[in-house]
Scaffold this motif. Structure first.
Motif, PDB file in Angstrom:
ATOM      1  N   TYR A   9       1.290 -10.058  -8.231  1.00  0.00           N
ATOM      2  CA  TYR A   9       0.656  -9.844  -9.532  1.00  0.00           C
ATOM      3  C   TYR A   9       1.384  -8.785 -10.354  1.00  0.00           C
ATOM      4  O   TYR A   9       1.586  -8.948 -11.542  1.00  0.00           O
ATOM      5  CB  TYR A   9      -0.805  -9.427  -9.306  1.00  0.00           C
ATOM      6  CG  TYR A   9      -1.601  -9.258 -10.563  1.00  0.00           C
ATOM      7  CD1 TYR A   9      -2.117 -10.361 -11.227  1.00  0.00           C
ATOM      8  CD2 TYR A   9      -1.842  -7.992 -11.091  1.00  0.00           C
ATOM      9  CE1 TYR A   9      -2.850 -10.213 -12.380  1.00  0.00           C
ATOM     10  CE2 TYR A   9      -2.581  -7.843 -12.251  1.00  0.00           C
ATOM     11  CZ  TYR A   9      -3.079  -8.958 -12.893  1.00  0.00           C
ATOM     12  OH  TYR A   9      -3.802  -8.806 -14.040  1.00  0.00           O
ATOM     13  N   SER A  41      -6.516   4.109  -7.407  1.00  0.00           N
ATOM     14  CA  SER A  41      -7.051   3.031  -6.552  1.00  0.00           C
ATOM     15  C   SER A  41      -6.990   1.655  -7.199  1.00  0.00           C
ATOM     16  O   SER A  41      -7.637   0.731  -6.734  1.00  0.00           O
ATOM     17  CB  SER A  41      -8.499   3.264  -6.143  1.00  0.00           C
ATOM     18  OG  SER A  41      -8.723   4.534  -5.705  1.00  0.00           O
ATOM     19  N   GLN A  42      -6.237   1.503  -8.291  1.00  0.00           N
ATOM     20  CA  GLN A  42      -6.199   0.181  -8.921  1.00  0.00           C
ATOM     21  C   GLN A  42      -5.490  -0.833  -8.027  1.00  0.00           C
ATOM     22  O   GLN A  42      -5.832  -2.012  -8.029  1.00  0.00           O
ATOM     23  CB  GLN A  42      -5.494   0.255 -10.279  1.00  0.00           C
ATOM     24  CG  GLN A  42      -6.276   1.069 -11.293  1.00  0.00           C
ATOM     25  CD  GLN A  42      -5.545   1.195 -12.608  1.00  0.00           C
ATOM     26  OE1 GLN A  42      -4.723   0.371 -12.943  1.00  0.00           O
ATOM     27  NE2 GLN A  42      -5.855   2.224 -13.367  1.00  0.00           N
ATOM     28  N   ASP A  88      -5.489  -0.683  -4.674  1.00  0.00           N
ATOM     29  CA  ASP A  88      -6.482  -1.018  -3.647  1.00  0.00           C
ATOM     30  C   ASP A  88      -7.485  -2.027  -4.197  1.00  0.00           C
ATOM     31  O   ASP A  88      -7.911  -2.940  -3.496  1.00  0.00           O
ATOM     32  CB  ASP A  88      -7.237   0.239  -3.194  1.00  0.00           C
ATOM     33  CG  ASP A  88      -6.369   1.136  -2.336  1.00  0.00           C
ATOM     34  OD1 ASP A  88      -5.378   0.634  -1.790  1.00  0.00           O
ATOM     35  OD2 ASP A  88      -6.687   2.329  -2.223  1.00  0.00           O
ATOM     36  N   ALA A  89      -7.874  -1.821  -5.457  1.00  0.00           N
ATOM     37  CA  ALA A  89      -8.839  -2.740  -6.074  1.00  0.00           C
ATOM     38  C   ALA A  89      -8.272  -4.153  -6.116  1.00  0.00           C
ATOM     39  O   ALA A  89      -8.977  -5.121  -5.832  1.00  0.00           O
ATOM     40  CB  ALA A  89      -9.206  -2.265  -7.472  1.00  0.00           C
ATOM     41  N   LEU A  90      -6.984  -4.275  -6.456  1.00  0.00           N
ATOM     42  CA  LEU A  90      -6.354  -5.600  -6.458  1.00  0.00           C
ATOM     43  C   LEU A  90      -6.426  -6.221  -5.069  1.00  0.00           C
ATOM     44  O   LEU A  90      -6.809  -7.376  -4.909  1.00  0.00           O
ATOM     45  CB  LEU A  90      -4.886  -5.480  -6.860  1.00  0.00           C
ATOM     46  CG  LEU A  90      -4.526  -5.520  -8.324  1.00  0.00           C
ATOM     47  CD1 LEU A  90      -3.028  -5.350  -8.481  1.00  0.00           C
ATOM     48  CD2 LEU A  90      -4.959  -6.814  -8.967  1.00  0.00           C
ATOM     49  N   GLU A  91      -6.046  -5.436  -4.053  1.00  0.00           N
ATOM     50  CA  GLU A  91      -6.106  -5.908  -2.671  1.00  0.00           C
ATOM     51  C   GLU A  91      -7.517  -6.398  -2.349  1.00  0.00           C
ATOM     52  O   GLU A  91      -7.697  -7.452  -1.758  1.00  0.00           O
ATOM     53  CB  GLU A  91      -5.740  -4.764  -1.707  1.00  0.00           C
ATOM     54  CG  GLU A  91      -4.255  -4.486  -1.592  1.00  0.00           C
ATOM     55  CD  GLU A  91      -3.584  -5.418  -0.592  1.00  0.00           C
ATOM     56  OE1 GLU A  91      -4.299  -6.123   0.126  1.00  0.00           O
ATOM     57  OE2 GLU A  91      -2.341  -5.429  -0.559  1.00  0.00           O
ATOM     58  N   CYS A  92      -8.510  -5.610  -2.751  1.00  0.00           N
ATOM     59  CA  CYS A  92      -9.894  -5.955  -2.409  1.00  0.00           C
ATOM     60  C   CYS A  92     -10.376  -7.173  -3.178  1.00  0.00           C
ATOM     61  O   CYS A  92     -11.322  -7.834  -2.772  1.00  0.00           O
ATOM     62  CB  CYS A  92     -10.818  -4.776  -2.677  1.00  0.00           C
ATOM     63  SG  CYS A  92     -10.544  -3.460  -1.519  1.00  0.00           S
ATOM     64  N   MET A  93      -9.756  -7.469  -4.318  1.00  0.00           N
ATOM     65  CA  MET A  93     -10.118  -8.681  -5.065  1.00  0.00           C
ATOM     66  C   MET A  93      -9.307  -9.868  -4.565  1.00  0.00           C
ATOM     67  O   MET A  93      -9.304 -10.924  -5.195  1.00  0.00           O
ATOM     68  CB  MET A  93      -9.855  -8.482  -6.551  1.00  0.00           C
ATOM     69  CG  MET A  93     -10.913  -7.653  -7.241  1.00  0.00           C
ATOM     70  SD  MET A  93     -10.662  -7.680  -9.017  1.00  0.00           S
ATOM     71  CE  MET A  93      -9.525  -6.360  -9.213  1.00  0.00           C
ATOM     72  N   ALA A  94      -8.580  -9.668  -3.450  1.00  0.00           N
ATOM     73  CA  ALA A  94      -7.757 -10.721  -2.868  1.00  0.00           C
ATOM     74  C   ALA A  94      -6.646 -11.159  -3.820  1.00  0.00           C
ATOM     75  O   ALA A  94      -6.252 -12.312  -3.863  1.00  0.00           O
ATOM     76  CB  ALA A  94      -8.590 -11.926  -2.432  1.00  0.00           C
ATOM     77  N   ILE A  95      -6.176 -10.216  -4.652  1.00  0.00           N
ATOM     78  CA  ILE A  95      -5.033 -10.501  -5.527  1.00  0.00           C
ATOM     79  C   ILE A  95      -3.847  -9.723  -4.967  1.00  0.00           C
ATOM     80  O   ILE A  95      -3.929  -8.507  -4.814  1.00  0.00           O
ATOM     81  CB  ILE A  95      -5.319 -10.072  -6.979  1.00  0.00           C
ATOM     82  CG1 ILE A  95      -6.538 -10.822  -7.507  1.00  0.00           C
ATOM     83  CG2 ILE A  95      -4.113 -10.310  -7.866  1.00  0.00           C
ATOM     84  CD1 ILE A  95      -7.015 -10.354  -8.859  1.00  0.00           C
ATOM     85  N   ASP A  96      -2.774 -10.441  -4.654  1.00  0.00           N
ATOM     86  CA  ASP A  96      -1.611  -9.823  -4.027  1.00  0.00           C
ATOM     87  C   ASP A  96      -0.885  -8.939  -5.045  1.00  0.00           C
ATOM     88  O   ASP A  96      -0.330  -9.452  -6.019  1.00  0.00           O
ATOM     89  CB  ASP A  96      -0.699 -10.955  -3.525  1.00  0.00           C
ATOM     90  CG  ASP A  96       0.510 -10.422  -2.800  1.00  0.00           C
ATOM     91  OD1 ASP A  96       0.648  -9.191  -2.724  1.00  0.00           O
ATOM     92  OD2 ASP A  96       1.301 -11.250  -2.305  1.00  0.00           O
ATOM     93  N   PRO A  97      -0.882  -7.620  -4.852  1.00  0.00           N
ATOM     94  CA  PRO A  97      -0.245  -6.758  -5.860  1.00  0.00           C
ATOM     95  C   PRO A  97       1.259  -7.015  -5.984  1.00  0.00           C
ATOM     96  O   PRO A  97       1.813  -6.829  -7.066  1.00  0.00           O
ATOM     97  CB  PRO A  97      -0.508  -5.330  -5.358  1.00  0.00           C
ATOM     98  CG  PRO A  97      -1.013  -5.449  -3.983  1.00  0.00           C
ATOM     99  CD  PRO A  97      -1.506  -6.841  -3.773  1.00  0.00           C
TER     100      PRO A  97
END
Lengths: 272, 260
Positions: free
Chosen positions: B139, B124-125, B127-136
């Protein structure tokens, strides 16, 4: 409390249904979360809790129905607007979901570095504050692989609240933790609500933790919303599934003898 | 196996292909638009390029040596060992350099990147990026793709250079071909077109390898093979190696036939 009720709910879910392929994972869910409220979503594994969370976060698109978060309808947002909205939301994942290549401190700093222009000192101080709040002050320089399960959850929580979000989601805060650590996390959650005025949604299957922190509880079973209400309402419910859950009685499923026989004999037959 | 199954298979294949195409377009768009991510790109170049040097140098020496040995043995039958330098140079620059460098990159970089990304998806890392509003894509993917298409041509150049000296060792030192004819023949025979072909190939191979690795890892959760978790990670990593190998060989033929 009267003042908050006049406000718009922070989450407003109407008639939400979601399919995985042909399987109905969520069936007509209606749910609101008010400001400064702690809502606990409870249910067995496979009851649709995680699907519901993913729908609220915009990681899944609903098959039908609407999900409004902080006044915006999630499925209608463009990517940029969704990211803008998510800056006000913190999510603590089940096992922390920390980046294994970054230290705990770097993990927690990440949202600040990506989204703000704060100077190095301020970032350091803010990170240290969150680390201290989560009792991780001495562990900032460790790598995630070196932390215990409880520490990982707390580090994940620290990263979720570093931007001081209005809305916090916490997936399974007490799963796999010993009772003492789990109680400490419950305390932390209450502190966060009181100190930072957050609205919090918690997903759990642990009864004790749910009753410790919840203002309201909603119970899911096989994708259906059985009951939503205060702790007292849940305890007083006459629904057999909730009584079973509270009494920790195994599900007694009605078995249709013919269907069972069919399943046994047909499932493993070679396909033609 | 019936028509429905075949149709499903084809539609699944096209779906994957379309998804991979959109993924690549999105990543390339993020490479050329700001905000740029310099530090992560440099780190990835260090990992993909600098850390692969030893493997490339060792492979280059031996491939150069064995090519010189084979050509010497053939050319000596026709009494034209003076052409040894030209033969070694052209075959390394046009074909063996880009190809074998690609094989090393698949083994060292493709598998590692795919495993890393798919574990991030599995835990889920992403998903975590998505949820932190960081575009995977910006990034995680953009620095990796950019680093690979920068590193692959440089590694290929190193491979070819080392290979030429490996050939020199066998031809000039062991078999006493004159050093002047080795390098002089090479200088006369190798044209700009050969170098362009080698460079084009190395760039395309680098892109294919990193594209396969990132897309396979990123869409781990959409892999419909019925395995999950760590088993799925190992499966997509194996898939990445096999698929990029086949695609690189296929692309090699296509590029060669277009340029020649």
């Amino acid at each position: 409390m009267a003042a908050t009720q006049e406000n718009q709910p922070v989450i407003d879910i109407r008639n939400l249904s979601c399919y995985y392929g042909d399987k109905l994972a969520l069936d007509n869910i209606n749910l609101t979360v008010n400001e400064r409220e702690i809502l606990v979503i409870m249910g067995h594994s496979g009851s649709g809790k995680s699907t519901l969370l993913r729908n609220i976060l915009g990681l899944l698109t609903p098959s039908s129905g609407q999900v409004e978060v902080l006044g915006k309808e999630i499925s209608r947002l463009k990517k940029k607007e969704l990211y803008e909205l998510r800056k006000n939301i913190g999510v603590a994942f089940q096992n922390g979901a920390l980046f294994s290549s970054l230290s705990v401190r770097e993990n927690i700093e990440l949202p600040l570095r990506e989204h703000t222009d704060l100077d190095e000192n301020t970032i350091q101080i803010m990170t240290m504050m969150k680390l201290t709040q989560m009792n991780l002050a001495d562990h900032g320089d460790l790598m995630p692989a070196e932390l215990s399960g409880g520490m990982l959850k707390r580090a994940g929580l620290a990263r979720a609240v570093i931007m001081d979000p209005k809305l916090l989601f916490f997936d399974e805060p007490s799963a796999g933790l010993d009772p003492v650590t789990s109680a400490e996390l419950d305390q932390l959650i209450l502190q966060l609500r009181d100190a930072l005025n957050m609205s919090i949604v918690i997903i759990t299957h642990e009864l004790e933790s749910a009753f410790n922190v919840a203002d309201r509880i909603t119970v899911l079973d096989q994708g259906k919303q059985i009951l939503t209400g205060s702790r007292e309402e849940i305890k007083a419910s006459s629904d057999q599934r909730i009584i079973n859950m509270l009494g920790r009685i195994a599900r007694d499923e009605d078995v249709d003898a013919e269907a069972y026989l069919h399943k046994l004999t047909h499932k493993n037959l070679p396909r033609k | 196996m019936n028509l429905v199954n075949i149709a499903q298979y084809i539609s699944g294949f096209l779906q994957n292909l379309g998804r991979a195409g959109l993924f690549l377009a999105a990543v390339l768009f993020r490479i050329v638009t700001p905000p740029y991510r310099f530090t992560p790109t440099i780190k990835q170049i260090y990992f993909m390029g600098a850390r692969s040097l030893l493997a490339i140098v060792v492979c280059g020496i031996f491939v150069g040596m064995v090519v010189a040995l084979q050509f010497y043995d053939t050319l000596v039958r026709f009494g034209s060992v003076a052409l040894l330098g030209a033969a070694v140079g052209i075959s390394l620059i046009r074909e063996l350099g880009p190809m074998i460098t690609a094989l090393v990159i698949i083994g060292r970089v493709g598998s590692a990147v795919c495993a890393e990304i798919s574990i991030m998806r599995n835990e889920s890392q992403i998903d975590a990026l998505e949820c932190m509003a960081i575009d995977p894509l910006r990034y995680l993917m953009a620095p990796r793709v950019l680093a690979a298409i920068i590193s692959a041509p440089i590694l290929t150049a190193v491979f070819i250079t080392v290979g030429i000296f490996g050939g020199y060792f066998v031809g000039v030192i062991l078999f006493e071909v004159s050093p002047g004819s080795y390098f002089g023949g090479m200088y006369d025979a190798v044209l700009w077109g050969d170098i362009v072909m080698g460079a084009t190939k190395s760039f395309i191979f680098g892109l294919i390898i990193i594209w396969t690795a990132t897309v396979k890892g990123f869409y781990l959760h959409l892999d419909k093979s019925g395995v999950h978790g760590t088993e799925a990670v190992s499966k997509v990593t194996t898939d990445t190696v096999v698929l990029s190998l086949i695609t690189v060989l296929f692309a090699d033929y296509i590029v060669t036939s277009i340029i020649l």
